[in-house]
Design an enzyme around this catalytic site. Sequence first.
Site, PDB file in Angstrom:
ATOM      1  N   PRO A 167       0.825  -1.167   0.000  1.00 45.38           N
ATOM      2  CA  PRO A 167       0.000   0.000   0.000  1.00 45.38           C
ATOM      3  C   PRO A 167       0.882   1.247   0.000  1.00 45.38           C
ATOM      4  CG  PRO A 167      -0.778  -1.587   1.590  1.00 45.38           C
ATOM      5  CD  PRO A 167       0.423  -2.150   0.937  1.00 45.38           C
ATOM      6  N   GLU A 168       0.629   2.135  -0.903  1.00 48.23           N
ATOM      7  CA  GLU A 168       1.316   3.425  -0.915  1.00 48.23           C
ATOM      8  C   GLU A 168       0.369   4.445  -0.299  1.00 48.23           C
ATOM      9  OE1 GLU A 168       3.080   4.219  -4.803  1.00 48.23           O
ATOM     10  OE2 GLU A 168       3.099   2.085  -5.262  1.00 48.23           O
TER      11      GLU A 168
ATOM     12  N   HIS B 199      -2.576 -15.928   6.825  1.00 46.87           N
ATOM     13  CA  HIS B 199      -1.611 -14.842   6.979  1.00 46.87           C
ATOM     14  C   HIS B 199      -1.976 -13.881   8.093  1.00 46.87           C
ATOM     15  CE1 HIS B 199      -0.062 -16.552   3.384  1.00 46.87           C
ATOM     16  NE2 HIS B 199      -1.097 -16.189   2.644  1.00 46.87           N
TER      17      HIS B 199
ATOM     18  N   ARG C 244       3.857 -11.546   3.754  1.00 55.23           N
ATOM     19  CA  ARG C 244       5.321 -11.559   3.761  1.00 55.23           C
ATOM     20  C   ARG C 244       5.946 -11.147   5.086  1.00 55.23           C
ATOM     21  NH1 ARG C 244       7.276  -9.018  -1.905  1.00 55.23           N
ATOM     22  NH2 ARG C 244       9.285  -9.792  -1.198  1.00 55.23           N
TER      23      ARG C 244
ATOM     24  N   ARG D 187      19.942  18.140  -6.700  1.00 52.12           N
ATOM     25  CA  ARG D 187      20.146  18.198  -8.141  1.00 52.12           C
ATOM     26  C   ARG D 187      20.816  16.953  -8.708  1.00 52.12           C
ATOM     27  NH1 ARG D 187      18.998  23.278  -9.502  1.00 52.12           N
ATOM     28  NH2 ARG D 187      19.687  22.881 -11.620  1.00 52.12           N
TER      29      ARG D 187
END
Length: 280
Positions: free
Chosen positions: A2-3, A92, A111, A154
């Site tokens: 999930p982001e 899980h 995981r 940069r």
Amino acid sequence: MPELPEVEVIRRGLAPLICHKEFGRPVLLYTGAVRHPAPEKFCQNLAGRRVENLGRAGKYLRLGLDRGELAVHLRMTGRLVYRENADFPDPHLRAVLPFTGGAALFFSDMRKFGGLWLLENREERRQAGLDRLGPDIYEEVGPERFCALIRERRRSRLKPLLLDQHFVAGLGNIYVDESLFRAGIHPGRAAGSLSREEILALYWAVRAVLQEGIDCGGTSARDYRDAFGERGAFQDRLAVYGRRGRPCPRCGAPVTRAVVAGRGTYLCARCQKLEIGSKK
DNA sequence: GCTTACCTGTCG
DNA sequence: CGACAGGTAAGC
């Protein structure tokens, strides 16, 4: 994982369900899911705590408690689902966080990368790394700040820079690739090579992609589920991520997969040039 | 920077 | 069987 959009969708889903509820004693099926404090103390100290608010910082979900906070990170495959009952066998399932009154938060994680932190003071937050996050890209970064941040770095290539949670917090592999595609910028470009116009185009692409991700209920490329156990829909709107060989929606050229910053990276080599004005 | 490690699973 | 998977910390 999930982001940011997925964590935000979970936060919005959970907020009205769990605010003002009181935790009972957790049940741990995998003690490694608890990162702080020690599992026994975690269970002892969470029991009796009341949820006062639900926040998010980058990809961390933060449950504000009447004393301290419970931080959750889902990493790659974590799920945090609210249910009245455990419905079916889940191999899980790693932790059950029950509320007095019956319902519970079910933390699953194939995981085992995800984790739970019960943090009661600033020192513990510091140890957990929560105060080392960069500004939240969705809540705390406007266009001018983004320009300033990019200009401080940069020499960095864009993809690893945008993935670096100490630089800005919240972006992950999917939304970075989608954002760079929309802005027409190659992920390997150095931050310092971007014009102000390109930086702003990237900023607005990031905003749009995150907002659409949230509006679609997140991206369930594989394992992601929301607070109700439901899939998101943004996987059906992805332009490049996971679409090697399929036509670029802008120019029709096949989407390319490369490895940038050690991550699978999807792009249109025709729309996203490494060298400005070059043919390749 | 890059690579490896942490885990378990799916896909080719 | 190897490659790969939404993340991140640690070690060169």
